[in-house]
Design a protein around this motif. Structure first.
Motif, short mmCIF file in Angstrom:
data_model
loop_
_atom_site.label_atom_id
_atom_site.label_comp_id
_atom_site.label_asym_id
_atom_site.label_seq_id
_atom_site.Cartn_x
_atom_site.Cartn_y
_atom_site.Cartn_z
N PHE A 97 0.29 5.74 -0.23
CA PHE A 97 -0.71 6.79 -0.03
C PHE A 97 -0.08 8.16 -0.32
O PHE A 97 1.11 8.36 -0.10
N TYR A 100 0.82 -1.21 0.00
CA TYR A 100 0.00 0.00 0.00
C TYR A 100 0.85 1.26 0.00
O TYR A 100 1.84 1.36 0.73
N TYR A 110 -4.71 6.64 -3.02
CA TYR A 110 -3.95 5.54 -2.47
C TYR A 110 -3.91 4.39 -3.47
O TYR A 110 -4.67 4.38 -4.45
N LYS A 122 -7.94 2.91 4.47
CA LYS A 122 -7.64 4.32 4.64
C LYS A 122 -7.53 4.72 6.10
O LYS A 122 -8.22 4.19 6.96
N TYR A 128 -0.95 12.08 0.91
CA TYR A 128 -1.70 13.00 1.75
C TYR A 128 -1.21 14.40 1.48
O TYR A 128 -0.06 14.62 1.14
#
Lengths: 112, 114
Positions: free
Chosen positions: A33, A31, A48, B101, A35
């Motif tokens: 991501f 994973y 993501y 998330k 931000y």
């Protein structure tokens, strides 16, 4: 060095220009991501990715494009930068669906 | 609407005292909650994770509680030191936040005076 690295660390650009922020991790985490962090808003998820070629929108995806052709890289592109995209951008990764996130040092972007 | 609230005002305490930071949330049902530390100009660093079926978690001088009825987590630093001065972020994950998330609060700045 092992870890998660972002580049550039600082970038100044003009409205309408295309900008790509790079993110590279050496752990082979599934994973990744992106931000953005703004005063008063905290960290907000842009996009993501659960694996190579799998990406999904977060809370604030408009104006951004991502790709993930290789597990270790997750670039974020602002196709036509706007002043509202002035922010600090953080890339993060983790191995599983839960658990701790490992953050990069951030990329500070200023759009004039 | 969904909200995560952390005290936006800085918390000032003296060295040696216990610092207690609060994270409240509404309209979320997280499966777990995490706490991160962030120093100026740096990325957040993970500290602790607590799951919905856990009431309390400890790690050295850190203690986290999680009350899913009150929708609140408390983060304690005992015997605080000036080096603990930083911004502390809580984050919710799983449940109705979405499995992959993490949703972050805005953080609380902690200042520990010698």
């Amino acid at each position: 060095d092992a870890g998660i690295t972002q580049s550039p660390r600082y970038k100044i650009t003009e409205t309408g220009r295309q900008v790509t922020l790079m993110c590279h991790q050496t752990w082979s985490h599934s994973y990744m991501f992106w931000y953005r962090q703004d005063l008063g808003h905290g960290l907000r998820l842009i996009y993501y990715s659960a694996a190579a070629d799998i990406t999904d929108k977060g809370e604030v995806p408009d104006g951004y494009v991502v790709s993930r052709s290789k597990t270790e890289n997750f670039p974020l592109t602002l196709e036509s930068a706007t002043r509202s995209q002035t922010s600090v951008y953080f890339c993060a990764s983790r191995q599983g669906g839960s658990g701790e996130l490992f953050f990069g040092e951030g990329s500070r972007l200023t759009v004039l | 609407s969904q909200k995560i609230e952390q005290n936006s005002e800085a918390l000032n305490i003296q060295e040696g005292k216990t610092a207690t930071l609060t994270c409240n949330y509404t309209n979320y049902s997280p499966a777990y909650l995490q706490w991160y530390r962030q120093d100026p100009g740096r990325g957040p660093v993970f500290l602790l994770l607590i799951r919905e079926n856990e009431k309390e978690k400890r790690k050295e001088r850190l203690k986290v509680t999680f009350d899913t009825t009150l929708k609140q987590s408390l983060f304690h630093i005992t015997a605080s030191q000036p080096a603990d001065s930083a911004t502390y972020l809580c984050a919710l994950g799983g449940g109705n936040t979405g499995f992959q998330k993490l949703v972050f609060g805005t953080g609380t700045r902690l200042l520990v005076s010698p």
